[in-house]
Design a protein around this motif. Structure first.
Motif, PDB file in Angstrom:
ATOM      1  N   GLY A 118     100.506  57.464 -16.887  1.00 29.48           N
ATOM      2  CA  GLY A 118     100.434  56.948 -18.253  1.00 29.48           C
ATOM      3  C   GLY A 118     101.251  55.695 -18.494  1.00 29.48           C
ATOM      4  N   ASP A 119     102.393  55.561 -17.809  1.00 27.53           N
ATOM      5  CA  ASP A 119     103.252  54.393 -18.031  1.00 27.53           C
ATOM      6  C   ASP A 119     102.594  53.085 -17.605  1.00 27.53           C
ATOM      7  OD1 ASP A 119     105.173  56.045 -19.026  1.00 27.53           O
ATOM      8  OD2 ASP A 119     106.352  56.147 -17.183  1.00 27.53           O
ATOM      9  N   ARG A 120     101.550  53.160 -16.792  1.00 27.87           N
ATOM     10  CA  ARG A 120     100.878  51.932 -16.351  1.00 27.87           C
ATOM     11  C   ARG A 120     100.010  51.318 -17.452  1.00 27.87           C
ATOM     12  NH1 ARG A 120      97.962  54.034 -10.893  1.00 27.87           N
ATOM     13  NH2 ARG A 120      99.733  55.107  -9.913  1.00 27.87           N
ATOM     14  N   PHE A 121      99.740  52.094 -18.492  1.00 27.23           N
ATOM     15  CA  PHE A 121      98.781  51.659 -19.513  1.00 27.23           C
ATOM     16  C   PHE A 121      99.494  51.486 -20.844  1.00 27.23           C
ATOM     17  CE2 PHE A 121      96.544  54.028 -16.253  1.00 27.23           C
ATOM     18  CZ  PHE A 121      95.516  53.157 -15.923  1.00 27.23           C
ATOM     19  N   PRO A 122      99.819  50.255 -21.207  1.00 19.96           N
ATOM     20  CA  PRO A 122     100.612  50.025 -22.422  1.00 19.96           C
ATOM     21  C   PRO A 122      99.927  50.501 -23.702  1.00 19.96           C
ATOM     22  CG  PRO A 122      99.819  47.939 -21.480  1.00 19.96           C
ATOM     23  CD  PRO A 122      99.548  49.002 -20.471  1.00 19.96           C
ATOM     24  N   ASP A 123      98.596  50.575 -23.704  1.00 22.33           N
ATOM     25  CA  ASP A 123      97.893  51.049 -24.901  1.00 22.33           C
ATOM     26  C   ASP A 123      97.529  52.523 -24.828  1.00 22.33           C
ATOM     27  OD1 ASP A 123      97.806  48.622 -26.482  1.00 22.33           O
ATOM     28  OD2 ASP A 123      96.504  47.822 -24.921  1.00 22.33           O
ATOM     29  N   GLY A 124      98.103  53.232 -23.847  1.00 21.57           N
ATOM     30  CA  GLY A 124      98.023  54.678 -23.863  1.00 21.57           C
ATOM     31  C   GLY A 124      96.936  55.280 -23.005  1.00 21.57           C
ATOM     32  N   VAL A 125      96.957  56.615 -23.002  1.00 20.38           N
ATOM     33  CA  VAL A 125      95.974  57.433 -22.296  1.00 20.38           C
ATOM     34  C   VAL A 125      95.261  58.270 -23.351  1.00 20.38           C
ATOM     35  CG1 VAL A 125      95.610  59.206 -20.552  1.00 20.38           C
ATOM     36  CG2 VAL A 125      97.425  57.518 -20.238  1.00 20.38           C
ATOM     37  N   TRP A 126      93.937  58.176 -23.364  1.00 24.13           N
ATOM     38  CA  TRP A 126      93.143  58.827 -24.412  1.00 24.13           C
ATOM     39  C   TRP A 126      92.148  59.782 -23.779  1.00 24.13           C
ATOM     40  CZ3 TRP A 126      94.648  57.941 -29.330  1.00 24.13           C
ATOM     41  CH2 TRP A 126      95.515  56.865 -29.527  1.00 24.13           C
ATOM     42  N   TRP A 127      92.180  61.018 -24.252  1.00 20.84           N
ATOM     43  CA  TRP A 127      91.414  62.117 -23.671  1.00 20.84           C
ATOM     44  C   TRP A 127      90.243  62.475 -24.586  1.00 20.84           C
ATOM     45  CZ3 TRP A 127      92.446  65.076 -19.195  1.00 20.84           C
ATOM     46  CH2 TRP A 127      91.713  66.247 -19.061  1.00 20.84           C
ATOM     47  N   THR A 128      89.052  62.609 -24.002  1.00 20.99           N
ATOM     48  CA  THR A 128      87.879  63.030 -24.770  1.00 20.99           C
ATOM     49  C   THR A 128      87.217  64.199 -24.059  1.00 20.99           C
ATOM     50  OG1 THR A 128      87.487  60.774 -25.561  1.00 20.99           O
ATOM     51  CG2 THR A 128      85.662  62.318 -25.725  1.00 20.99           C
ATOM     52  N   ASP A 129      87.137  65.330 -24.744  1.00 25.37           N
ATOM     53  CA  ASP A 129      86.511  66.532 -24.195  1.00 25.37           C
ATOM     54  C   ASP A 129      85.034  66.527 -24.569  1.00 25.37           C
ATOM     55  OD1 ASP A 129      85.809  69.029 -23.278  1.00 25.37           O
ATOM     56  OD2 ASP A 129      86.896  70.135 -24.829  1.00 25.37           O
ATOM     57  N   LEU A 130      84.167  66.423 -23.568  1.00 22.37           N
ATOM     58  CA  LEU A 130      82.726  66.400 -23.808  1.00 22.37           C
ATOM     59  C   LEU A 130      82.070  67.763 -23.599  1.00 22.37           C
ATOM     60  CD1 LEU A 130      81.820  63.007 -22.046  1.00 22.37           C
ATOM     61  CD2 LEU A 130      82.483  63.405 -24.415  1.00 22.37           C
ATOM     62  N   SER A 131      82.864  68.794 -23.334  1.00 25.87           N
ATOM     63  CA  SER A 131      82.267  70.107 -23.044  1.00 25.87           C
ATOM     64  C   SER A 131      81.480  70.697 -24.214  1.00 25.87           C
ATOM     65  CB  SER A 131      83.346  71.096 -22.586  1.00 25.87           C
ATOM     66  OG  SER A 131      84.285  71.353 -23.612  1.00 25.87           O
ATOM     67  N   PRO A 132      81.824  70.383 -25.502  1.00 17.90           N
ATOM     68  CA  PRO A 132      80.996  70.939 -26.586  1.00 17.90           C
ATOM     69  C   PRO A 132      79.609  70.314 -26.690  1.00 17.90           C
ATOM     70  CG  PRO A 132      83.207  70.409 -27.384  1.00 17.90           C
ATOM     71  CD  PRO A 132      83.055  69.765 -26.037  1.00 17.90           C
ATOM     72  N   LEU A 133      79.356  69.196 -26.005  1.00 18.32           N
ATOM     73  CA  LEU A 133      78.082  68.488 -26.158  1.00 18.32           C
ATOM     74  C   LEU A 133      76.999  69.126 -25.297  1.00 18.32           C
ATOM     75  CD1 LEU A 133      79.230  64.746 -26.082  1.00 18.32           C
ATOM     76  CD2 LEU A 133      79.174  66.338 -28.001  1.00 18.32           C
ATOM     77  N   TYR A 134      75.847  69.345 -25.904  1.00 20.83           N
ATOM     78  CA  TYR A 134      74.703  69.869 -25.154  1.00 20.83           C
ATOM     79  C   TYR A 134      73.604  68.816 -25.025  1.00 20.83           C
ATOM     80  CZ  TYR A 134      76.564  74.549 -24.842  1.00 20.83           C
ATOM     81  OH  TYR A 134      77.339  75.639 -24.506  1.00 20.83           O
ATOM     82  N   ASP A 135      73.790  67.665 -25.664  1.00 21.12           N
ATOM     83  CA  ASP A 135      72.905  66.517 -25.497  1.00 21.12           C
ATOM     84  C   ASP A 135      73.725  65.279 -25.827  1.00 21.12           C
ATOM     85  OD1 ASP A 135      72.854  66.113 -28.366  1.00 21.12           O
ATOM     86  OD2 ASP A 135      71.433  67.767 -28.463  1.00 21.12           O
ATOM     87  N   ASP A 136      73.078  64.101 -25.812  1.00 19.34           N
ATOM     88  CA  ASP A 136      73.846  62.861 -25.958  1.00 19.34           C
ATOM     89  C   ASP A 136      73.927  62.339 -27.389  1.00 19.34           C
ATOM     90  OD1 ASP A 136      71.276  62.065 -26.353  1.00 19.34           O
ATOM     91  OD2 ASP A 136      71.207  60.610 -24.718  1.00 19.34           O
TER      92      ASP A 136
END
Length: 686
Positions: A53-71
């Protein structure tokens, strides 16, 4: 800065894989962790993201796509994940590309397997638009693009040497270490150090081929079975499944272990496991009771049965609720279909969350307002699933539900989704009445917030015609609110005042407690201030505060504070203005209303500048800029505020000096928005 989820279980092993991922993230902008379900891709990605995470000055952002059943919800889910709450009428893809363009951040997309094709296109567009972006993906299959660097996530090492002999004392025996770690939680009084038990543990891990989820499910059985008994039962099941065509080896062990865990559950536990698979997000016991009870599974035994499933690692505790891993949800859904309950449960799920939306709408004007905003935000994935079902199966209920969620989603940052669902619902065969009128009102508000004033006026007039057919007090006030809000944001405060004032002076019978009566008062108040009628505006604001306090609500009261702060500023009382601006910010923060927060920060910056602290004003203004950038609002509030903000900025620059002002402003605008807001709320001026 970022939004990495908290994992409450310890991280065991994986040192070599972790090092490979760290090196890959140094050399490649797209890294995909592949492997079968249950092998630990998500947890490994989480650890890797935290490590680098320290390598990225604008942060680390997590997105969980497991609830999606289509796009359909992919773009908006990713926007939510990176904190983009866009209020503009741009396409979400365009807003996301612009938001990421100048940033150096790590975006983690977890569980992409159901939306691989759409992810492939989206990730390509984002990497082209944002040179500083790095993407880490977990998926059961690669995206399949030439610049993708894949890291296969293998099972944990199992402690078997080349001759097949087991030795659980080797440091690289990660599966055994995981077993011991989980056993300490599942059966804390059990001793695993005697030779026979230690040998059995190694044998279990070997037979489960080091698959972490399978090991955790086996550990959950230590409460009622010894390690040696578990070994024998696993051996008989796994050895019986040798047909590689039917059961590919990389799936065979986990599916067999899940099946074995399923068989060892009591009948009602198996039934609840299947029924819970209909949920997309974190499940509370009250929602589970409403959707899953029926037949032998009575509401009263749902909570203890969920607790037993959690003790067996079928469910994971998350705050006050539970979530089910995607692999286990798939297995439960398979059994739900076998029981021929999949369609009835989907219907019950949809009807339940439609009821939740209706209750939230009914409770908006009252002391539970903040709680309802949080409830709607916390159940977002399930509300979307319910709306999708109703749009296909029950158009009338879909229209009702879309209208009930419209204002909540607008405040919670789901403006594009609110517009999409409302427009889809309103294209269905119309059924005139208050529910249809409410949906038109919600769409009009959404369009106005996006700056699409022409479409908003058209929808507002349609809402007005529908309201007059309804002859319903709330419908008539809602139409007035929609129309006057559009005129206010267009810079026509006199027309906005005329429409809202006429509606409030001719209140229909029974409208004293109508929610839109309060909303119309907010518009009339803003219009009075914009027209320079400050004494009348002050009286209107204090009256609105009294009404809000009587009902115990926070949304309208916060806007009364906003206007009182503005009036005090315009009349030369910055200390009073600061107090009201802070009060507004506290309320809007509780409601997660980003537009309100942005407006409040602008006012607070002006009040601080007027008291001579130019550096702190710059910092507050920089945080406000971050919120405006997040929501992409075309006008930063009503049009007349632009000139007032410019005057406050000049005051702050004169007090601080241009160099100090720019330094504080840019430092705050580059910082995390929530951290900046916390500073603004916590800072107490003498």
């Amino acid at each position: 800065m970022g939004n990495l989820p908290v994992v409450r279980t310890s991280f065991v092993g994986r040192s070599s894989e972790l090092a490979r991922i760290e090196r890959a993230l140094e050399e490649h902008r797209l890294v995909t962790l592949t492997g079968s379900g249950g092998v630990g891709k998500s947890r490994l990605a989480l650890r890797a993201a935290d490590t680098v995470g320290d390598r990225f000055p604008d942060g680390v952002w997590w997105t969980d796509l497991s609830p999606l059943y289509d796009d359909q919800l992919l773009i908006t889910t990713v926007c939510d994940g990176v904190g983009l709450l866009d209020h503009s009428s741009r396409l979400p893809e365009e807003a996301l590309r612009e938001w990421l363009a100048g940033r150096r951040l790590l975006l983690v997309l977890d569980c992409c397997e159901r939306v691989v094709t759409s992810c492939r296109r989206l990730v390509g567009e984002l990497l082209d638009a944002a040179p500083g972006l790095t993407v880490l993906i977990t998926s059961r299959q690669p995206l399949g693009v030439e610049w993708e660097h894949c890291v296969e996530v293998p099972p944990l090492s199992t402690g078997a040497d080349e001759d097949g002999a087991a030795d659980g004392d080797r440091p690289q025996d990660e599966a055994v270490r995981l077993f011991r770690d989980r056993a300490a939680t599942a059966a804390p009084h059990l001793t695993l150090d005697d030779p026979d038990t230690a040998s059995a543990v190694v044998e279990i891990c070997r037979r489960l081929e080091g698959v972490p989820l399978a090991i955790e499910l086996a550990c959950a059985r230590l409460r009622e079975s010894s390690a040696r008994e578990i070994t024998g039962r696993l051996a008989s099941r796994l050895d019986a499944l040798t047909d590689e065509a039917l059961w590919p080896r990389r799936h065979r062990t986990l599916r067999t272990t899940i099946g074995w865990s399923h068989e060892l559950c009591a009948p009602l536990e198996r039934l609840l496991w299947a029924r819970l698979s209909v949920f997309r997000g974190v499940v509370g016991t009250a929602d589970a009771e409403a959707v899953c009870s029926g037949g032998p599974l009575t509401a009263g035994i749902i909570a203890p049965t969920m607790e037993r499933l959690a003790s067996q690692s079928v469910l994971q505790r998350v705050g006050d609720g539970y979530r089910m891993l995607d692999t286990l949800r798939e297995y439960g859904a398979m059994w739900l279909a076998e029981l021929a309950e999949d369609r009835p449960l989907a219907e019950r799920h949809a009807q339940h969350f439609a009821t939740v939306a209706a209750q939230a709408h009914a409770g908006w004007l009252g002391p539970s307002q903040v709680a309802w905003y949080r409830r709607i935000a916390d159940t977002h994935a399930d509300l979307c699933a319910a709306l999708e079902h109703l749009l296909a199966e029950d158009p009338g209920k879909a229209v009702e539900m879309a209208g009930c969620t419209g204002l909540f989603w607008s405040c919670c940052g789901h403006l594009h989704q609110a517009r999409g669902y409302l427009e889809r619902a309103l294209t269905l065969p119309p059924s005139p009445g208050p529910h249809h009128t409410r949906a038109l009102w919600a769409l009009g508000i959404t369009l106005t917030l996006q700056g699409d004033h022409k479409a908003a006026r058209r929808v507002g007039e349609e809402c007005n015609r529908a309201a007059r057919r309804d002859q319903d007090a709330e419908s008539i006030l809602s139409a007035a609110h929609s129309i006057s809000f559009t005129y206010l944001m267009m810079g026509r405060p006199q027309t906005a005042h005329s429409v809202s004032d006429h509606a409030l002076r001719h209140l229909p019978d029974g409208a004293d407690d109508a929610p839109s009566q309060l909303r119309c008062r907010v518009i009339r108040l803003f219009a009075l201030s914009a027209l320079g009628r400050l004494d009348e505006a002050y009286e209107e604001a204090t009256r609105l505060q009294r009404i809000s306090l009587r009902h115990g609500e926070r949304w309208a009261r916060a806007y009364a504070d906003h206007q009182l702060a503005l009036i005090h500023m315009l009349q030369g009382r910055p200390r009073h203005a600061e107090a009201h601006a802070r009060s507004m910010l506290a309320s809007k923060n509780d409601l997660h209303d980003s537009l309100g927060i942005a407006l409040g920060l602008d006012l607070l910056a002006g009040a601080i500048a007027a008291q001579g602290d130019g550096v702190e004003a710059a910092r507050t203004s920089g945080t406000g800029h971050t919120y405006w950038r997040m929501i992409g609002h075309p006008h930063r509030g009503t049009p007349e505020l632009g000139a007032i903000r410019a005057r406050w900025e000049r005051q702050a620059r004169e007090a601080a000096g241009d160099t100090a002002y720019e330094r504080a402003y840019h430092r705050a605008s580059a910082d995390d928005a929530e951290r900046g807001l916390a500073h603004a709320l916590e800072r107490h001026r003498p």
